[in-house]
Design an enzyme around this catalytic site. Structure first.
Site, PDB file in Angstrom:
ATOM      1  N   CYS A   1      -1.734  -5.232  -1.016  1.00 21.39           N
ATOM      2  CA  CYS A   1      -3.093  -5.287  -1.800  1.00 21.39           C
ATOM      3  C   CYS A   1      -3.504  -6.228  -2.278  1.00 21.39           C
ATOM      4  O   CYS A   1      -2.932  -7.087  -3.177  1.00 21.39           O
ATOM      5  CB  CYS A   1      -2.834  -3.466  -2.993  1.00 21.39           C
TER       6      CYS A   1
ATOM      7  N   CYS B   1      -0.465   4.340   0.632  1.00 27.10           N
ATOM      8  CA  CYS B   1      -0.407   4.914   1.009  1.00 27.10           C
ATOM      9  C   CYS B   1       0.282   5.232   2.948  1.00 27.10           C
ATOM     10  O   CYS B   1      -0.715   5.698   3.544  1.00 27.10           O
ATOM     11  CB  CYS B   1      -1.936   5.002   1.619  1.00 27.10           C
TER      12      CYS B   1
ATOM     13  N   CYS C   1       1.412  -1.566  -0.210  1.00 29.85           N
ATOM     14  CA  CYS C   1       0.110  -0.144   0.293  1.00 29.85           C
ATOM     15  C   CYS C   1       1.023   1.483   0.194  1.00 29.85           C
ATOM     16  O   CYS C   1       1.034   1.359   0.818  1.00 29.85           O
ATOM     17  CB  CYS C   1      -0.740   0.102   1.056  1.00 29.85           C
TER      18      CYS C   1
ATOM     19  N   CYS D   1      -5.607  -4.960   1.216  1.00 27.20           N
ATOM     20  CA  CYS D   1      -4.642  -5.357   2.144  1.00 27.20           C
ATOM     21  C   CYS D   1      -5.560  -5.843   3.111  1.00 27.20           C
ATOM     22  O   CYS D   1      -6.734  -6.495   2.630  1.00 27.20           O
ATOM     23  CB  CYS D   1      -3.567  -4.295   3.329  1.00 27.20           C
TER      24      CYS D   1
ATOM     25  N   CYS E   1     -10.537   1.342   2.614  1.00 25.77           N
ATOM     26  CA  CYS E   1      -9.197   1.550   1.673  1.00 25.77           C
ATOM     27  C   CYS E   1      -9.328   2.760   1.908  1.00 25.77           C
ATOM     28  O   CYS E   1      -9.543   3.528   1.775  1.00 25.77           O
ATOM     29  CB  CYS E   1      -9.593   0.865   0.676  1.00 25.77           C
TER      30      CYS E   1
END
Lengths: 244, 156
Positions: free
Chosen positions: B114, B97, B95, B116, B125
């Site tokens: 991902c 982010c 991920c 996740c 998400c």
């Protein structure tokens, strides 16, 4: 940083964002311009004065323009509303002598995004002190300048932790840039790339990005994680003003 | 004093897992390894390949999980690009982010690959790639073209 040759003594609160408003607050003192060698240094608020040293054109007083270019950070993410469009700036450049500051002012005036840096101002006096509180959006911050800019800041500081290729970060970027413009002078806004400065991110337990931290007096007072409406950030900032 | 507010990206609506779409469970959609033995022969083409893999995966996973892309497609594009980059660098679509101490270890561990675990379990998400329809940011699309991704990511 040699932009403001002679800054005015005690300035009124820097809440004004248009040059016209600023002018109303500053007496038209005689002033000189010094050459500006470091226009790249970015700052939320910059006091600039231009003094037409060469004989100013005999125009009706209301038409004597004062143009100024504000120093800006390397990427201009959001600009505040402008007094005049770029179209007005071109003819002004030819009519007004810039004094010693001309070379730098012109250099800036030619940059592609100069339109957002040049403002036109009509004034009653020939020599006007012009204050330009101009924000260029949030600045990037490094781990080295962290202490100085965040911990030692005397105004609240908003720091956005972001990572490259993080979609929501892009949205928060825009919000933070807008806030930087709206609160220019009252708070400072920075962005920190967590990939570049992992130690800083770790020390504040950043797990998810984007995370926006609000600091006051060097202390973290609010943490906002994720993409939230702008009002949430604004509320946090306003609260920080209230807590004295 | 420290106040913490957190975005409820993907509200934790715990729906009973309906077996949609027949036999295959919705966790079945994964980014395919797709023979990444290219040994980084040419970086550009493997980059393209990962981007395409992640794009297809995202579309497929959105359909299978009944989630939608963000109404601002540039968010989707940037995230897919981030997943593809991680896939290239780490071998797994970690991920983009989140901030990790050790990306390689995280990728090997797999929690944040991902899709996740929070996404698989609760449709959360926080990257805003897969948004449940009740999310304010959810758009109408479950498809994104490679051109859209390239155009959006070329800006950054």
């Amino acid at each position: 940083m040699a932009w403001g040759a002679s800054l005015p003594p005690p300035t009124p609160p820097v809440r004004h964002r248009t040059a016209a408003f600023a002018l109303a607050h500053f007496p038209p003192w005689p002033s000189n311009i010094m050459s500006s060698n470091g226009p790249r240094a970015a700052c939320c608020v910059r006091l600039v004065s231009f003094h037409p040293l060469r004989s100013p054109p005999r125009l009706p007083s209301s038409q004597i323009p004062q143009t100024m270019a504000a120093a800006a950070s390397r990427h201009l993410c959001s600009a505040t509303a402008l007094l005049s469009p770029s179209a007005a700036a071109a003819p002004i450049r030819q009519r007004v002598g810039y004094g010693y500051g001309s070379s730098s002012a012109r250099r800036w005036a030619h940059r592609p995004d100069a339109a957002s840096r040049i403002r036109r101002l009509t004034t009653r006096s020939r020599t006007a002190r012009v204050s330009c509180a101009y924000s260029t959006g949030a600045e990037a911050i490094t781990a080295c300048s962290w202490n100085q800019n965040v911990i030692c800041s005397d105004v609240p500081v908003l720091v956005e932790f972001w990572a490259s290729w993080c979609g929501p970060c892009k949205m928060v970027h825009r919000i933070v840039d807008e806030i930087a413009g709206e609160y220019a002078g009252r708070i400072k806004c920075y962005k920190l790339d967590t990939d570049d400065y992992p130690q800083t991110a770790n020390s504040y337990n950043i797990e998810r990005v984007p995370t926006v931290l609000l600091f006051k007096d060097g202390e973290k007072i609010h943490s906002i994680t994720g993409t939230l409406p702008k009002a949430v950030y604004v509320r946090a900032i306003e609260n920080s003003f209230l807590q004295q | 004093m420290s106040i913490t507010s957190t975005a409820a990206a993907g509200t934790p609506v715990c729906r009973p897992s309906v077996s949609r779409g027949g036999r295959r469970s919705r966790c079945a959609v994964r980014a395919q390894a797709a023979g990444d033995g290219g040994a980084a022969a040419d970086g550009a083409s493997s980059e393209q390949k990962s981007l395409e893999i992640m794009r297809k995966f995202s579309e497929q996973y959105a359909r299978r999980s009944s989630t939608f892309f963000c109404s601002d497609k540039s968010v989707t594009a940037v995230v897919i690009k981030g997943l593809a980059d991680h896939k290239d660098q780490l071998g797994a679509p970690l991920c983009p982010c989140r901030h990790y101490d050790d990306k390689a270890a995280e990728a090997a561990q797999g929690f944040w690959n991902c899709p996740c675990v929070p996404m698989r379990e609760r449709k959360e998400c926080h990257c805003m790639l897969f948004l449940t329809p009740d999310n304010d940011f959810a758009g109408e699309d479950q498809a994104i073209s490679l051109e859209e991704i390239k155009e959006a990511t070329s800006k950054y």
